[in-house]
Design an enzyme around this catalytic site. Structure first.
Site, PDB file in Angstrom:
ATOM      1  N   LEU A 195       0.820  -1.215   0.000  1.00 31.24           N
ATOM      2  CA  LEU A 195       0.000   0.000   0.000  1.00 31.24           C
ATOM      3  C   LEU A 195       0.851   1.262   0.000  1.00 31.24           C
ATOM      4  CD1 LEU A 195      -2.821   1.225   0.057  1.00 31.24           C
ATOM      5  CD2 LEU A 195      -2.760   1.079   2.562  1.00 31.24           C
ATOM      6  N   SER A 196       1.918   1.280   0.785  1.00 37.35           N
ATOM      7  CA  SER A 196       2.744   2.492   0.843  1.00 37.35           C
ATOM      8  C   SER A 196       3.443   2.737  -0.488  1.00 37.35           C
ATOM      9  CB  SER A 196       3.763   2.393   1.989  1.00 37.35           C
ATOM     10  OG  SER A 196       4.653   1.316   1.788  1.00 37.35           O
ATOM     11  N   GLU A 197       3.911   1.672  -1.151  1.00 33.90           N
ATOM     12  CA  GLU A 197       4.539   1.819  -2.469  1.00 33.90           C
ATOM     13  C   GLU A 197       3.527   2.316  -3.497  1.00 33.90           C
ATOM     14  OE1 GLU A 197       7.811  -1.813  -1.922  1.00 33.90           O
ATOM     15  OE2 GLU A 197       5.818  -2.199  -2.777  1.00 33.90           O
ATOM     16  N   ASP A 263       7.776 -11.324  -0.661  1.00 29.68           N
ATOM     17  CA  ASP A 263       8.413 -12.364  -1.470  1.00 29.68           C
ATOM     18  C   ASP A 263       7.520 -13.599  -1.559  1.00 29.68           C
ATOM     19  OD1 ASP A 263      10.608 -10.688  -1.671  1.00 29.68           O
ATOM     20  OD2 ASP A 263      11.742 -11.702  -0.092  1.00 29.68           O
TER      21      ASP A 263
END
Length: 474
Positions: A195-197, A263
């Site tokens: 979400l932050s990206e 990952d």
């Protein structure tokens, strides 16, 4: 959505990206340093784990899929450790080793499972990960999915060349993006920002509606096949052109460490898509896998048996009435945990105290008990007109409710021999007063080294006698 285990063994995946080593110093802390107000850690164990793109490849291999990895390392001890770990896990690793530059290492100092400090050893690589003398087309040969694992460390400099080469071959490209310029992933089949990206690119999202709207614009602008935004405790949101948004809640029972969760998401997605799964099903599996891995300490992989068990739990098949495919998955998972499988069979038309005692004794022969029951037509052939009294669904439901019984399955034949060939139980149990060689299926079980046991029946307990008594009272 019904979940099932993909055929990961037929799903070759290539990972290209930033390789790193996650190193852990495990120890204990019992005093403060006299030199400075900091804890003193007595190191008791040093542990190395593949990180970054290497962890993605490791996760893919742990699921049983063929995994190849291309990356850049230094020419040092850390690179040797990475190579050995990956080789042991079955990952085919192609590293370009750069002299006089360190392999990226993330060193974590741990005390009683708590992270006290992280130390990073890294210098951005100026060398392309594909400067290996190998052509992109050669690397993509036989591959079903390409993963770009981008941590912004310099190993990935040719995003578009890779994406276009894969697209020309019809190979889906999945990218775990980093940085403030997502245009380098233009044309990818799927990107998986957290979400932050995502918000760093499109701006803050006040609610899900705004997230969906901004995500749709991003997909259009970058010609993306799909967008998956991972949202921590709020789960995941999958966006696709011309499809409604799919919101999946978080599956974690307990969050212990989020290291490497991203990952796990992209590796499970890649392996599932390579195995031929549709995107919504692949995302649901990735969501389930992420819920498992955040319950582990540090950078960790999820194994195929762990994912099977989670699927069974999700589908309510950890115990209870199963079809053959579900049963075989459950048995495989149990065997992965060194559990002994016991098998018995019968009509079990009217369950009585003798049945219950017998099933408890059967369960005591191992760790898991399978009860296979004749379906209605089979019972009628064996017992005659008017039987069964209870339908197969009712008989299975009652048996599944017993504490001694793990799994119940029905069969249509007169004997369970076909089931025995498929399941291969460790112990075949039958109640009666006949010899072992008279037990139906004994030859099948003994042929592969299984055991056959005959248990005595409880006196004065008979379904036929109960049926006759009821009929006489009418």
């Amino acid at each position: 959505m019904k979940l099932s285990m993909p055929r990961f063994d037929q799903a070759p995946v290539l990972v290209v990206g930033d390789v790193m080593l996650d190193r852990y110093w495990h120890g204990g802390t019992s005093r403060i340093s006299p030199e400075a107000p900091v804890p003193v850690v007595k190191v008791e164990q040093i542990e190395d784990r593949p990180g970054g793109a290497a962890n993605v490849a490791l996760n893919i291999a742990a699921l049983g899929a063929p995994a190849s990895l291309v990356g850049v390392t230094g020419d040092d001890e850390a690179a040797d450790s990475l190579s050995n770990s990956l080789k042991g896990a079955g990952v085919r690793a192609l590293f370009q080793r750069i002299a006089h530059q360190p392999t990226i290492v993330k060193l974590r100092v741990m005390s009683r499972h708590q992270q006290l400090l992280r130390i990073d050893f890294e210098e951005p690589f100026a060398t392309d990960a594909l400067a290996l003398g190998a052509q992109v087309d050669d690397l993509l040969e036989g591959i079903k999915v390409l993963v770009l694992s981008d941590y912004g460390k310099g190993a990935l400099k040719n995003h578009q060349a890779l994406i276009q080469a894969a697209r020309a071959k019809g190979i889906p490209v999945l990218a775990d993006p980093k940085g403030k310029d997502f245009s380098i992933y233009r044309g990818a089949s799927l990107i998986t920002p957290n979400l932050s990206e995502f918000e760093a690119i499109v701006g803050g999202c006040a609610d899900e509606h705004e997230l969906v709207t901004k995500g749709a614009t991003l997909m259009h602008d970058l010609d993306l096949g799909a967008l998956l935004v991972t949202r921590g405790e709020h789960g995941m949101t999958l966006l696709r052109p011309d499809h409604p948004a799919l919101h999946l809640p978080a599956r974690a029972r307990e969050v212990f460490d989020v290291t490497g969760a991203g990952d796990t998401v992209i590796s499970t997605l890649a392996a599932a898509i390579a195995a031929g799964e549709e995107l919504p099903h692949a995302v649901a599996l990735a969501n389930l896998a992420a819920g498992i891995v955040v319950g582990k300490l540090g950078t960790a992989a999820i194994s195929a048996p762990e994912l099977r068990r989670a699927i069974q739990r999700e589908e309510g098949s950890e115990r209870g009435v199963l079809g053959l495919e579900q049963l075989l998955l459950a048995v495989a998972d149990a065997r992965a945990h060194n559990e002994k499988i016991v098998f018995t069979n019968g009509c079990f038309d009217i369950l009585h105290a003798g049945h219950v005692t017998y099933l408890e004794q059967a369960r005591a022969q191992g760790d898991r008990l399978i009860v296979a029951i004749n379906d209605d037509a089979s019972v009628s052939r064996l017992k005659g007109p008017g039987r069964p009294i209870n339908s197969v669904d009712r008989r299975m439901a009652v048996l599944a409710g017993l504490g001694a019984v793990d799994w119940v399955i029905s069969f249509a034949e007169g004997t369970p021999e076909n089931l025995l060939r498929e399941v291969k139980p460790d112990v075949l149990v039958k109640g009666g007063d006949y010899g072992i060689d008279q037990v139906v299926g004994a030859d099948i079980v003994k042929a592969y080294g299984g055991a056959v046991k005959v248990l005595g029946l409880v006196e004065n307990s008979s379904t036929t006698a109960i049926v006759e008594k009821i009929r006489k009272s009418e």
